[in-house]
Motif scaffolding. Structure first.
Motif: not given
Length: 295
Positions: A94-110
């Motif tokens: 899986t490639f979630e770390f390529d997604n800037p919205d995931y990497a930003a680690n806001n409250s919707d990271r999950c």
């Protein structure tokens, strides 16, 4: 396996009702024909993978995400359990770390993590005859803050444990009866959950946390979390285990462990281990959070 996680109130679990719920779960799974189980190897997903195997045999496939946010030891345990119980098992990247919205680690990271996982499972489903995708959320999870459930709804991922009305305690008991070694496994969550919202999630930080937790485990602790706060490591330990920390030799071992990993400060959270500790800030009034964070 023995440990801190036990069914302390077995009398509250009606064995007849419990078996009826399991029978209902198996019937639900049989009705799906083929399933892909999102399988992390934790208590819930392991029991769901086992139940799917009972209901569907080779038409149940457990799939584990090869993500930096899942500890290598958990992936190995998941693979070993699948072999032991004859569960078809595959690992996909899986490639979630390529997604800037995931990497930003806001409250919707999950949400972004589960969105990536379910997209990848949707891509795999045609290879298995259009199998339905299921995941291991349980009834108790419904009252917690879990943005990943939104992703499941968008991708029409099914939650058979919820449909069968199973709670965490009931899943542990059914897992124990099935002989699954995960029945009393400590609660687990992805490694990204150790980093405060708003602090970027990176594979390097995740690897540091993973190494720290493996070393704390080697010291004999069972239920704990290492929370990352830059140069400070905040350690949450189950209160029943906390007395061990106050031995000076143990203090020295913990300090040496974290210093070796590059942390400047090591702290013990006196409130102890609790699930969702990083979500506590979300419940604080904005003004209060701003004032405290500025101290």
């Amino acid at each position: 396996m023995s440990g801190l996680v036990t069914l302390s109130t077995p009398a509250l679990i009606d064995p007849v009702e419990l078996k009826a719920k399991e029978a209902n779960l198996l019937e639900l799974l049989r009705g799906m024909g083929r399933v892909l189980v999102a399988y992390s190897g934790g208590t819930d997903s392991a029991y769901l993978a086992w139940a799917a195997k009972q209901a569907l045999g080779g038409n149940a496939i457990a799939i584990t995400a090869d993500s930096p946010s899942i500890p290598e030891s958990h992936k190995k345990d998941a693979a070993a359990l699948a072999v032991e119980f004859g569960i078809r098992h595959e690992v996909i990247p899986t490639f979630e770390f390529d997604n800037p919205d995931y990497a930003a680690n806001n409250s919707d990271r999950c949400f972004h993590c589960k969105d990536e996982l379910f997209k990848r499972l949707e891509e795999e489903a045609p290879r298995f005859g259009g199998a339905a995708i299921v995941y291991g959320v349980n009834v108790d999870d419904l009252g917690d803050y879990r943005p990943g459930q939104k992703a499941a709804k968008i991708h029409e991922v099914k939650a058979p444990l919820v449909e069968a009305g199973l709670t965490k305690a009931e899943i542990r008991e059914l897992s124990r009866q099935a002989g699954l070694p995960t029945w009393d496994r400590p609660a687990a969550a992805c490694l990204s959950s150790r980093i405060p919202y708003g602090t970027e999630v990176t594979p390097e930080r995740i690897k540091t946390i993973e190494t720290a937790e493996e070393r704390v485990k080697e010291l004999g602790f069972r239920q704990f979390r290492v929370r990352y706060h830059g140069e400070l490591a905040r350690v949450e330990i189950e209160r029943s285990e906390m007395a061990r920390v106050f031995d000076l030799d143990m203090c020295d071992s913990l300090v040496a462990l974290f210093k070796d990993l590059g942390f400047t400060y090591v702290t013990l959270d006196l409130k102890g281990y609790r699930q969702g500790a990083m979500n506590e800030v979300l419940a604080r009034p904005a003004a209060e959070a701003s004032d405290r964070d500025g101290i």
